[in-house]
Design an enzyme around this catalytic site. Structure first.
Site, mmCIF file in Angstrom:
data_model
loop_
_atom_site.group_PDB
_atom_site.id
_atom_site.type_symbol
_atom_site.label_atom_id
_atom_site.label_comp_id
_atom_site.label_asym_id
_atom_site.label_seq_id
_atom_site.Cartn_x
_atom_site.Cartn_y
_atom_site.Cartn_z
ATOM 1 N N HIS A 255 -24.127 54.304 -3.480
ATOM 2 C CA HIS A 255 -23.420 53.204 -3.224
ATOM 3 C C HIS A 255 -22.313 52.637 -4.145
ATOM 4 C CE1 HIS A 255 -27.367 52.848 -1.109
ATOM 5 N NE2 HIS A 255 -26.853 52.096 0.098
ATOM 6 N N ASP B 90 -21.910 54.743 0.192
ATOM 7 C CA ASP B 90 -22.069 53.722 1.229
ATOM 8 C C ASP B 90 -21.583 52.468 0.964
ATOM 9 O OD1 ASP B 90 -23.131 55.744 2.630
ATOM 10 O OD2 ASP B 90 -24.836 54.738 3.247
HETATM 11 ZN ZN LIG Z 1 -24.985 50.659 3.806
#
Ligand SMILES: [Zn+2]
Length: 274
Positions: A235, A89
């Site tokens: 991430h 992400d």
């Molecule tokens: Zn996010």
């Protein structure tokens, strides 16, 4: 694009060998089913060569067309094949995302990237590379707000602008969405599913990598939490997350997990649960 030109010159070569019936059949197929080139030419990006001769994750040609009735929200997808989905992400990031793409490419591992629209606009070449290397692009909104606090109109603005940025960068539409912070009301999930066809994709493995606990902690949290059907959250915004990926992915491969995109995982739902 290089690959397309190779394919194109391959077709021309086949055309020259008119005595070869197989080649003729191939040529016919190529003419009746011309390759769909969705990507724009991209002179800025050169595909790096494989670092190793053999890709470690088996090449999987699995369907990615999931049923609109598959569901509105997913945290994992039970299956019989040890398939899992790695998701990243908050990118693209100008340094960490290309570094992660190299790591994935060396292992023939496909992942899903929930990108932020405003970063897509800044780094369209990286988004194009994500798609070109067989990964999936998902909608993670334009500004990364808490959607639960927004009106439907504002939510749609966030999703529309990001969808358009992804299409403009990579020539493909995102097919799923992930709400920032995992925050989205049930009624909003239903609205989004109706309006965009996006299932809301959450996760069942969260290493809390954004707190930067160190590579070995990220790795052990992912290894301890992952089971068949898992959707792993990470991430690519953080360099420490990318640092943890080579050993984490190698350990998951050693355990027999096979990496697919979120859409491929969703497409297994009907097959694995009759
Ligand atoms: Zn996010």
């Amino acid at each position: 694009m290089k690959r397309f030109f190779l394919l194109f010159s391959g077709v021309l070569t086949l055309a020259a060998c008119s005595a070869d019936k197989t080649a003729q059949a191939d040529r016919k197929a190529a003419v009746s089913n011309p390759p769909q080139v969705l990507m724009k030419p991209n002179g800025a990006y050169q595909t790096p060569p494989y670092a190793s001769a053999a890709a470690r994750n088996p090449t999987l040609s699995l369907p990615s067309n999931f049923s609109p009735n598959a569901g509105v929200t997913f945290t994992n997808v039970a299956n019989n094949g040890n398939f899992i989905a790695l998701t990243f992400d908050d990118g693209p990031h100008p340094k960490n995302t290309p570094r992660l793409l190299d790591i994935l490419r060396q292992r023939n591992v496909k992942a899903t990237f929930y990108v932020i629209g405003k970063s897509v606009k800044l780094y369209p070449d990286i988004v194009r590379r994500i798609h070109a290397e067989g990964h999936e692009l998902g909608n993670h909104t334009w500004n990364h707000p808490n959607l639960a606090n927004l009106s439907d109109a504002k939510v749609r603005q966030e999703l529309d602008s990001t969808r358009e940025a992804i299409i403009s960068a990579a020539g493909v539409r995102p097919r799923t969405m992930r709400p920032p912070y995992g925050s989205l009301k049930t009624t909003q999930r239903q609205m989004i599913h109706r309006a965009y066809g996006y299932p809301t994709i959450l996760w069942d493995v969260d290493p809390l990598d954004w707190k930067r606990p160190g590579t070995s902690v990220v790795r052990s949290r992912i290894l301890n939490g992952t089971k068949s059907g898992s959707i792993v959250l990470a991430h690519d915004l953080h360099s420490t997350t990318v640092d943890a990926m080579p050993s984490t992915i190698d350990a998951l491969l050693a355990k027999g997990y096979r990496f697919v995109t979120v859409s491929q995982l969703l497409a297994m739902k009907d097959a694995s649960r009759p």
